[in-house]
Design a protein around this motif. Sequence first.
Motif, short mmCIF file in Angstrom:
data_model
loop_
_atom_site.label_atom_id
_atom_site.label_comp_id
_atom_site.label_asym_id
_atom_site.label_seq_id
_atom_site.Cartn_x
_atom_site.Cartn_y
_atom_site.Cartn_z
N CYS A 300 49.58 39.56 35.38
CA CYS A 300 48.52 40.07 34.50
C CYS A 300 47.17 39.44 34.85
CB CYS A 300 48.88 39.81 33.04
SG CYS A 300 50.32 40.72 32.45
N TRP A 301 47.20 38.13 35.09
CA TRP A 301 45.98 37.39 35.42
C TRP A 301 45.36 37.93 36.71
CZ3 TRP A 301 43.21 33.25 33.29
CH2 TRP A 301 42.33 32.61 34.14
N TYR A 302 46.19 38.11 37.74
CA TYR A 302 45.66 38.50 39.04
C TYR A 302 45.17 39.95 39.04
CZ TYR A 302 45.00 37.10 43.87
OH TYR A 302 44.42 36.71 45.06
N ALA A 303 45.87 40.81 38.30
CA ALA A 303 45.43 42.20 38.19
C ALA A 303 44.05 42.27 37.54
CB ALA A 303 46.44 43.01 37.39
N CYS A 304 43.86 41.49 36.49
CA CYS A 304 42.54 41.45 35.82
C CYS A 304 41.47 40.94 36.76
CB CYS A 304 42.62 40.57 34.57
SG CYS A 304 43.58 41.28 33.21
N ALA A 305 41.79 39.92 37.55
CA ALA A 305 40.83 39.36 38.50
C ALA A 305 40.38 40.43 39.51
CB ALA A 305 41.45 38.18 39.24
N LEU A 306 41.33 41.18 40.03
CA LEU A 306 41.02 42.21 41.01
C LEU A 306 40.20 43.35 40.40
CD1 LEU A 306 44.46 42.37 42.85
CD2 LEU A 306 42.34 41.37 43.72
N LEU A 307 40.51 43.70 39.17
CA LEU A 307 39.78 44.78 38.50
C LEU A 307 38.35 44.36 38.17
CD1 LEU A 307 42.58 46.20 36.18
CD2 LEU A 307 41.62 47.25 38.25
N PHE A 308 38.16 43.09 37.84
CA PHE A 308 36.79 42.59 37.63
C PHE A 308 35.99 42.73 38.93
CE2 PHE A 308 38.09 40.03 33.79
CZ PHE A 308 37.10 40.54 32.95
N ASN A 309 36.63 42.41 40.05
CA ASN A 309 35.96 42.53 41.34
C ASN A 309 35.65 43.99 41.65
OD1 ASN A 309 35.76 42.66 44.42
ND2 ASN A 309 35.80 40.45 44.06
N PHE A 310 36.55 44.87 41.29
CA PHE A 310 36.41 46.29 41.59
C PHE A 310 35.24 46.93 40.83
CE2 PHE A 310 37.58 50.79 40.88
CZ PHE A 310 37.65 51.21 42.21
N THR A 311 34.81 46.31 39.73
CA THR A 311 33.70 46.88 38.96
C THR A 311 32.41 46.97 39.77
OG1 THR A 311 33.02 44.71 38.09
CG2 THR A 311 34.64 45.98 36.79
N ASP A 312 32.33 46.18 40.85
CA ASP A 312 31.15 46.20 41.72
C ASP A 312 29.90 45.67 41.02
OD1 ASP A 312 31.29 46.64 44.40
OD2 ASP A 312 30.53 48.67 44.37
N THR A 313 30.09 44.86 40.00
CA THR A 313 28.96 44.23 39.32
C THR A 313 28.94 42.75 39.66
OG1 THR A 313 30.25 43.71 37.32
CG2 THR A 313 29.16 45.87 37.42
N MET A 314 27.78 42.12 39.61
CA MET A 314 27.70 40.70 39.92
C MET A 314 28.46 39.86 38.90
SD MET A 314 26.32 40.42 42.80
CE MET A 314 26.28 38.63 42.79
N ALA A 315 28.38 40.26 37.61
CA ALA A 315 29.12 39.53 36.58
C ALA A 315 30.62 39.61 36.85
CB ALA A 315 28.80 40.10 35.20
N ALA A 384 40.96 48.79 48.24
CA ALA A 384 42.21 48.05 48.45
C ALA A 384 42.45 47.08 47.30
CB ALA A 384 42.15 47.29 49.77
N TYR A 385 41.35 46.53 46.73
CA TYR A 385 41.48 45.63 45.59
C TYR A 385 42.06 46.38 44.38
CZ TYR A 385 38.98 41.68 47.69
OH TYR A 385 38.62 40.62 48.48
N ALA A 386 41.64 47.64 44.21
CA ALA A 386 42.16 48.45 43.10
C ALA A 386 43.64 48.75 43.30
CB ALA A 386 41.37 49.75 42.98
N ILE A 387 44.01 49.05 44.54
CA ILE A 387 45.42 49.31 44.85
C ILE A 387 46.26 48.08 44.56
CG2 ILE A 387 47.04 49.79 46.73
CD1 ILE A 387 44.82 51.49 48.02
N ASP A 388 45.77 46.91 44.98
CA ASP A 388 46.51 45.66 44.75
C ASP A 388 46.64 45.36 43.25
OD1 ASP A 388 46.75 45.40 47.45
OD2 ASP A 388 45.18 43.88 47.67
N ALA A 389 45.60 45.66 42.47
CA ALA A 389 45.66 45.45 41.03
C ALA A 389 46.76 46.31 40.40
CB ALA A 389 44.32 45.75 40.37
N CYS A 390 46.85 47.55 40.83
CA CYS A 390 47.90 48.45 40.33
C CYS A 390 49.28 47.95 40.72
CB CYS A 390 47.68 49.86 40.87
SG CYS A 390 46.22 50.69 40.22
N LEU A 391 49.42 47.46 41.94
CA LEU A 391 50.70 46.93 42.39
C LEU A 391 51.11 45.71 41.56
CD1 LEU A 391 50.31 47.13 46.29
CD2 LEU A 391 51.80 48.52 44.84
N ALA A 392 50.14 44.86 41.22
CA ALA A 392 50.43 43.68 40.41
C ALA A 392 50.95 44.07 39.03
CB ALA A 392 49.19 42.80 40.27
N LEU A 393 50.33 45.08 38.42
CA LEU A 393 50.75 45.53 37.09
C LEU A 393 52.13 46.19 37.13
CD1 LEU A 393 47.37 46.92 35.73
CD2 LEU A 393 48.50 44.79 35.09
#
Length: 404
Positions: A300-315, A384-393
């Motif tokens: 759950c933690w890693y999927a959230c991390a990847l999805l935050f990155n996928f937002t393409d925002t600096m935050a 690829a980050y989005a794909i990995d997030a889905c795989l983690a979930l």
Amino acid sequence: FHIIYMMLMFWFYVGMINDGSNNIAGKIAEHMLGSAKMAGTISTCNSIAGIIGVALFIVIGILNRKIGSRYMSGINCIIAGITYIGVLNAPNPVVYTIMMAVTCGTIMSAGYLCGGVLVANWFPKKKGIVMGYTTMGHNLATAIYVPLILFLVGRFGVTRACYPISIGCIILGIVGILFVRDTPFERGYYPDHVSKEVYDEFYDTSEGADSDKNGGWTIGKLLKCDQVWIVALVTGVFQICSVGTMSQMINRTTNGFGFSITVAASIMSACAIVGVVGSFLIGVLDQKLGTKKAMIVFGCWYACALLFNFTDTMAGFWISIVMIGIGIGGSANFTTSLPASVFGRKGFDKVNSVLFPIQGIITALTFAINGAVMNMTGGNIRYAYAIDACLALINVIVIICKRS
């Protein structure tokens, strides 16, 4: 000593196979193929090499059971050090893939297959926290190896950058052969560093025939056991997520967020330093909650991390960097901790000789995912980050449904 030895094997594995080779894929492509834009092709070669390397996992697994992890880990490090020279001096993708396959098969086997057996033999009941220590080698590789290889390539070129790394890996192999021992009894200790009284009362001290030492397992029985396939699947998928993220972080940071390569390498190193603490914390979590619950939290933690990155925002980027850093070592922890929890210490080398190649095939798919995404998007690794997030979930769901 044995923990540090295993940590260093992981350091070379992550550096030579994952983070190092993929973060200089553009330089390799430029040298070999005449264009840095062919980096996706290099990632595809890495994936093919990983799958070919599975054949070596099988052979090494058999040899590991016959001559012991002490010798096999050392021999593997020496071979990997030699063939890594061939990786960075390959004249074409075919030779590159062959050299990478041998390097991947040997150094991965040294760290995971041989090292996994060492952990099971030396620390059967403290495997979670010990893997937390050994997988710090992953983080340290990201923090140290990546800036080092970037410096060496920039200073000496791709073909000569390999020599300091190769020499170091060969020396580690020689040290392993000379000083590592397969079991703590050979050093006058008991597993987990407990007293004789505790060992006699709480540990399985029976010694029997070879079949008993194998835990009653045969290759046929293991291949028919659904637990083998489930364990290999969930640990392999988490490796896809972790390896896929870190092996392309510089690419993602430069192309996705506009940082220079120097700044991107510094961010990656900072991320990895955070991960040193993260490896320890995940090891503690594994020890306290049990491996299954720890894996659910990690997924759950890693999927959230990847999805935050996928937002393409600096935050989202900065949040993801911290979260990814903390979680880097988790996937490697579980590759040994989960099989040892499910199958136990007795016969672990037999189980691992079958399970690890399956894990390896699944893990190697991360480079295929990255290569396909990069080729389809013109080098943009974001999806690829989005794909990995889905795989983690999906992995979390499988783990929840998996029987204890």
